[in-house]
Design a protein around this motif. Structure first.
Motif, PDB file in Angstrom:
ATOM      1  N   THR A   1      38.805   5.127  40.791  1.00  0.00           N
ATOM      2  CA  THR A   1      39.975   4.634  40.094  1.00  0.00           C
ATOM      3  C   THR A   1      40.380   3.318  40.725  1.00  0.00           C
ATOM      4  OG1 THR A   1      40.608   6.926  39.896  1.00  0.00           O
ATOM      5  CG2 THR A   1      42.217   5.287  39.259  1.00  0.00           C
ATOM      6  N   THR A   2      40.388   2.278  39.955  1.00  0.00           N
ATOM      7  CA  THR A   2      40.777   1.000  40.527  1.00  0.00           C
ATOM      8  C   THR A   2      42.137   0.609  39.975  1.00  0.00           C
ATOM      9  OG1 THR A   2      40.081  -0.579  38.871  1.00  0.00           O
ATOM     10  CG2 THR A   2      38.362   0.429  40.186  1.00  0.00           C
ATOM     11  N   VAL A   3      42.673  -0.395  40.569  1.00  0.00           N
ATOM     12  CA  VAL A   3      44.005  -0.814  40.177  1.00  0.00           C
ATOM     13  C   VAL A   3      43.968  -1.336  38.733  1.00  0.00           C
ATOM     14  CG1 VAL A   3      43.816  -3.187  40.972  1.00  0.00           C
ATOM     15  CG2 VAL A   3      46.018  -2.003  41.067  1.00  0.00           C
ATOM     16  N   ARG A   4      42.814  -1.760  38.288  1.00  0.00           N
ATOM     17  CA  ARG A   4      42.649  -2.252  36.921  1.00  0.00           C
ATOM     18  C   ARG A   4      42.802  -1.138  35.898  1.00  0.00           C
ATOM     19  NH1 ARG A   4      39.803  -6.744  37.782  1.00  0.00           N
ATOM     20  NH2 ARG A   4      40.480  -8.507  36.536  1.00  0.00           N
ATOM     21  N   ASP A   5      42.369   0.052  36.264  1.00  0.00           N
ATOM     22  CA  ASP A   5      42.451   1.182  35.328  1.00  0.00           C
ATOM     23  C   ASP A   5      43.889   1.506  34.974  1.00  0.00           C
ATOM     24  OD1 ASP A   5      39.683   1.583  35.337  1.00  0.00           O
ATOM     25  OD2 ASP A   5      39.829   2.673  37.219  1.00  0.00           O
TER      26      ASP A   5
ATOM     27  N   LEU B   1      47.238   5.948  41.880  1.00  0.00           N
ATOM     28  CA  LEU B   1      45.910   5.502  42.290  1.00  0.00           C
ATOM     29  C   LEU B   1      45.547   6.128  43.622  1.00  0.00           C
ATOM     30  CD1 LEU B   1      45.421   1.704  41.916  1.00  0.00           C
ATOM     31  CD2 LEU B   1      44.249   3.589  40.814  1.00  0.00           C
ATOM     32  N   ARG B   2      46.433   5.920  44.576  1.00  0.00           N
ATOM     33  CA  ARG B   2      46.138   6.415  45.906  1.00  0.00           C
ATOM     34  C   ARG B   2      46.006   7.931  45.882  1.00  0.00           C
ATOM     35  NH1 ARG B   2      45.974   5.047  51.475  1.00  0.00           N
ATOM     36  NH2 ARG B   2      45.615   2.979  50.677  1.00  0.00           N
ATOM     37  N   ARG B   3      46.911   8.569  45.143  1.00  0.00           N
ATOM     38  CA  ARG B   3      46.857  10.026  45.077  1.00  0.00           C
ATOM     39  C   ARG B   3      45.509  10.477  44.520  1.00  0.00           C
ATOM     40  NH1 ARG B   3      52.075  10.941  43.980  1.00  0.00           N
ATOM     41  NH2 ARG B   3      51.798  10.418  41.802  1.00  0.00           N
ATOM     42  N   GLN B   4      45.105   9.809  43.456  1.00  0.00           N
ATOM     43  CA  GLN B   4      43.857  10.187  42.817  1.00  0.00           C
ATOM     44  C   GLN B   4      42.669   9.931  43.730  1.00  0.00           C
ATOM     45  OE1 GLN B   4      43.227   9.969  38.904  1.00  0.00           O
ATOM     46  NE2 GLN B   4      41.036  10.237  39.216  1.00  0.00           N
ATOM     47  N   ASN B   5      42.688   8.821  44.423  1.00  0.00           N
ATOM     48  CA  ASN B   5      41.558   8.532  45.299  1.00  0.00           C
ATOM     49  C   ASN B   5      41.552   9.467  46.505  1.00  0.00           C
ATOM     50  OD1 ASN B   5      40.324   6.604  43.752  1.00  0.00           O
ATOM     51  ND2 ASN B   5      41.569   4.940  44.578  1.00  0.00           N
ATOM     52  N   ARG B   6      42.723   9.788  47.015  1.00  0.00           N
ATOM     53  CA  ARG B   6      42.788  10.804  48.074  1.00  0.00           C
ATOM     54  C   ARG B   6      42.159  12.090  47.578  1.00  0.00           C
ATOM     55  NH1 ARG B   6      47.223  10.783  52.329  1.00  0.00           N
ATOM     56  NH2 ARG B   6      47.184  13.049  52.187  1.00  0.00           N
ATOM     57  N   SER B   7      42.559  12.478  46.372  1.00  0.00           N
ATOM     58  CA  SER B   7      42.069  13.728  45.814  1.00  0.00           C
ATOM     59  C   SER B   7      40.561  13.692  45.621  1.00  0.00           C
ATOM     60  CB  SER B   7      42.780  13.990  44.488  1.00  0.00           C
ATOM     61  OG  SER B   7      42.234  15.112  43.856  1.00  0.00           O
TER      62      SER B   7
ATOM     63  N   SER C   1      31.693   7.865  45.599  1.00  0.00           N
ATOM     64  CA  SER C   1      32.934   7.720  44.835  1.00  0.00           C
ATOM     65  C   SER C   1      32.978   6.381  44.115  1.00  0.00           C
ATOM     66  CB  SER C   1      34.127   7.830  45.781  1.00  0.00           C
ATOM     67  OG  SER C   1      34.113   6.751  46.693  1.00  0.00           O
ATOM     68  N   GLY C   2      32.138   5.446  44.515  1.00  0.00           N
ATOM     69  CA  GLY C   2      32.223   4.132  43.915  1.00  0.00           C
ATOM     70  C   GLY C   2      33.331   3.288  44.526  1.00  0.00           C
ATOM     71  N   LEU C   3      34.121   3.891  45.395  1.00  0.00           N
ATOM     72  CA  LEU C   3      35.196   3.126  46.039  1.00  0.00           C
ATOM     73  C   LEU C   3      34.598   2.215  47.104  1.00  0.00           C
ATOM     74  CD1 LEU C   3      37.747   6.013  46.460  1.00  0.00           C
ATOM     75  CD2 LEU C   3      38.024   4.003  45.035  1.00  0.00           C
ATOM     76  N   SER C   4      35.297   1.128  47.361  1.00  0.00           N
ATOM     77  CA  SER C   4      34.796   0.216  48.383  1.00  0.00           C
ATOM     78  C   SER C   4      34.904   0.870  49.750  1.00  0.00           C
ATOM     79  CB  SER C   4      35.621  -1.059  48.383  1.00  0.00           C
ATOM     80  OG  SER C   4      36.899  -0.775  48.886  1.00  0.00           O
ATOM     81  N   ALA C   5      34.068   0.380  50.652  1.00  0.00           N
ATOM     82  CA  ALA C   5      34.103   0.921  52.005  1.00  0.00           C
ATOM     83  C   ALA C   5      35.495   0.774  52.606  1.00  0.00           C
ATOM     84  CB  ALA C   5      33.074   0.213  52.868  1.00  0.00           C
ATOM     85  N   ALA C   6      36.147  -0.314  52.266  1.00  0.00           N
ATOM     86  CA  ALA C   6      37.474  -0.553  52.830  1.00  0.00           C
ATOM     87  C   ALA C   6      38.445   0.541  52.402  1.00  0.00           C
ATOM     88  CB  ALA C   6      37.989  -1.910  52.381  1.00  0.00           C
TER      89      ALA C   6
END
Lengths: 420, 420
Positions: free
Chosen positions: A6-10, B11-17, B38-43
């Motif tokens: 989920t990115t901020v763009r979504d 966003l953060r909640r979803q990515n945490r989840s 997850s496709g999320l950046s390493a950062a």
DNA sequence: AGACTAATTTTAAGTCGCAAACTAAGGTCC
DNA sequence: GGACCTTAGTTTGCGACTTAAAATTAGTCT
């Protein structure tokens, strides 16, 4: 398997989609009202609707007094933003209809269809779509997509694959065939006709406002569209909802699918007429199925045999509906299809009683059973909703991929599955 | 009806989840691997996992060589972050089991239960939960929630309402009763036992890895848990999946639900034994249902009557499964429940053949039919997954509301419905 | 010890939604 | 007709978020 990032763009995409869908379904609304309904702040609504107006998706539509303050400016989806085409591929012909974005019909063509090869059907579809667009004087570049409803199951994948035994199709890559036969590169959406018809009832008919609905369709055959949580349920390979071939009488009448005791063998028009023929002991008068069923219903007023056949039909149908109620626990059942409407008009009480007798009390108490409200064009209208659903889902022109790199990376072009 | 707004916080909640769930189900993983999956950046992965570690939800778990670079540090969900309790309310007794976050059993209690008032059952549950927690030496404050599986349908609303005809419950507000009888304010999750058992098979049993599964449960009665898109399907009022009371033989054997021809009347243990009794023409030897069914299966080697009864049972069951296949189009069918496992062990081929005979070819080709892998504790394990699912869904302690103001505003305390 | 490799972390930049302040557009009251 | 109220919609300033790129860390290899 990989959870979607989920990115901020979504965020913005989702909020665009939310607002656009709200405007589409709940008519012209002011920004103020949009803010109230969506829970978004007035600032965000202002931003997002500004973008939508800039993109031409939304237009202002007059204003409304506000009890002594600045009047509210109404917004609505721009019906002229684009056009969509709905195709109903039937067993005896195809219907092609052109709509604007508000699903107002602008033009329609019917073509008889003698049994022919899938490629011939595909090229007929392609040319009929082109004809209907040009005949209405609509610029081809404004067509957002073409939805095609077919009488069989559709495997959704990289390209749609159709299995339609009644017209002799097995593994037909209809989407590819139509694309090859077309000059234009309009996005194509192929879907089972029962599901498109169900979607039409959800958007404009007896399903409006509900989130868990089963639309039962009875014609020559028997099918159903199951809507769960507002979306058409497809299952693992999009062939869910084959209600007609559920067993309701173990070891019973043979069905054209090869099994015994299918619901379709009892309540499909063919099954009803065959049972009537047997009960009567002699042939029915000549006529097509629709007029024969009408004649049967009419005869029931005088003939005990006809009345009994109809009563039995209501009983079987009620049991079949009860199965849907017990398994899906919907809030509403919509009875549609030409035979379903005919039966419902004369036997609804009996059908409801049989449903009550076979369903568990608790889920039964949740449902209301209604007749479908749309006519014979429902399949085409429903097909036309597919590109509209894609538009609402993405809140952007469905012809332009959101992110070309990503879709290549995913291997499969993303296609909307939520519809409401 | 109001579409859900999406804020940057979600966003953060979803990515945490997402990350927490990935760690939970796919075992210890490095940040690098998490980023890939997850496709999320390493950062972002670094940020979010950092928070999760700070919150105590995740701990480091050794490291792994990396082909000549900095070794990867493995992360995993901290099993000691908290504990969960699963309760299986059966018709003859209740099971209470305590687990850590990795669903490892730490303690278990069984209580016989003579028919008694809902309030008495609730207070027994409350005290048994307290006992199992203290007996394991677990600090009560680490208990994240209590899941309760019950033998009936559960209406999920502001508070769970149970309808369980087999134990005489009709509209029992079990959640309130248990809360009143408890001193601790642990979150309670009440759910139908078939659904909790299904969830257990999805997380740890034969359902792992699939997204569209039907778990068919055959014991004395017959039920099913339908998993669509990875989540247990509940329908409008959570009573979906009542497979046992679908009509499979119109006008057939009477069922204890009052209707005729329900599947349960043919393949439920009671129905099987009754059919065997009738076929045999005399009473069966004394014994409870489980041993009688075992005796029947054993007798089939010598007795034609017993063999025929089992064959017929496989036929009915196959038709019932075919109905699920046609309606839900799952990718997998899991056959469970004590009677289901016993029948499956001896008749699986026949059951599969009957399913093939009654299902449409296309959806049939998608499925594999497997036996359940979990034992009699599955209902309690599944119940215990409910608070864990809430934890994964929110990626935060489920005891603390995310935003108290919002939940008041909504009127209904938010409760997770997605489970996977 | 120095070079090299690969996993994390830090940094700088850009997006997003929100609350609060502000502007627009009408009505009311005198 | 002008001061003032009311309501709708916009702008501003801010904190939270993800990302790409740069920097750092922790090992292996020579």
């Amino acid at each position: 398997m990989a959870p979607k990032r989920t990115t901020v763009r979504d965020l913005r995409r989702q909020n665009r989609s939310t607002l656009l869908s709200t405007l589409f379904f709940d008519g012209p609304l002011s920004r103020y009202e949009l803010s109230r309904r969506s829970g978004l702040s007035a600032a965000t609504v202002s931003n997002v609707t500004g973008e939508l107006v800039d993109d031409g998706l939304v237009v202002e539509a007059g204003s409304v007094d506000s009890d002594g303050g600045r009047p509210r400016v109404l917004l609505r989806v721009n019906p002229a933003f684009g056009h969509v085409v709905g195709v109903d591929v039937g067993e005896t012909g195809i219907k092609v209809e052109l709509f604007d974005l508000s699903l107002t019909q602008l033009a329609a063509f019917d073509h008889a269809l003698s049994p022919s090869s899938p490629a011939a059907v595909a090229s007929l579809i392609a040319s009929a779509v082109r004809d209907v667009v040009t005949s209405a004087g609509v610029d081809a570049s404004t067509v957002l997509g073409v939805g095609i409803g077919v009488p069989g199951t559709v495997e959704q994948g990289a390209t749609a694959v159709v299995h339609a035994p009644t017209i002799g199709w097995d593994g037909v890559r209809l989407e590819e065939l139509v694309a090859d036969a077309s000059e234009s590169a309009w996005p194509l959406y192929v879907e089972n006709g029962a599901k498109t018809q169900g979607q039409a009832e959800m958007w404009f008919g007896a399903g409006r406002g509900a989130r868990h609905v089963v639309i039962a369709l009875i014609g020559s055959g028997v099918g159903a569209a199951v809507v769960t949580d507002g979306g058409v349920y497809r299952g693992a390979t999009s062939s869910a909802g084959e209600w007609g071939h559920t067993t309701i009488m173990y070891g019973g009448r043979p069905c054209r699918c090869g099994a015994l005791g299918c619901l379709e063998a009892y309540v499909g028009a063919e099954g009803i007429l065959d049972r009537y023929r047997k009960a009567r002991g002699r042939e029915l008068p000549e006529g097509d199925e629709q007029s024969s069923v009408a004649a049967l219903i009419e005869a029931a007023a005088r003939s005990k045999t006809a009345a009994r056949v109809l009563e039995e039909t209501a009983g079987y149908l009620g049991a079949g509906i009860a199965n849907l109620v017990n398994l899906f626990n919907p809030e509403r059942i919509v009875l549609g299809g030409w035979a379903g409407l005919a039966l419902g008009a004369h036997q609804l009480d009996r059908i409801v009683a049989a449903t009550r007798a076979h369903a568990l009390r608790h889920p039964y108490e949740q449902i209301s059973i209604q007749l479908g409200r749309l006519g014979p064009d429902a399949v085409a209208v429903g097909a036309a909703t597919l590109p509209v659903a894609a538009l609402l889902d993405r809140a952007a022109d469905p012809r332009k991929p959101t992110s070309p790199d990503l879709s290549v990376e995913l291997g499969v072009p993303e296609r909307s599955t939520r519809v409401f």
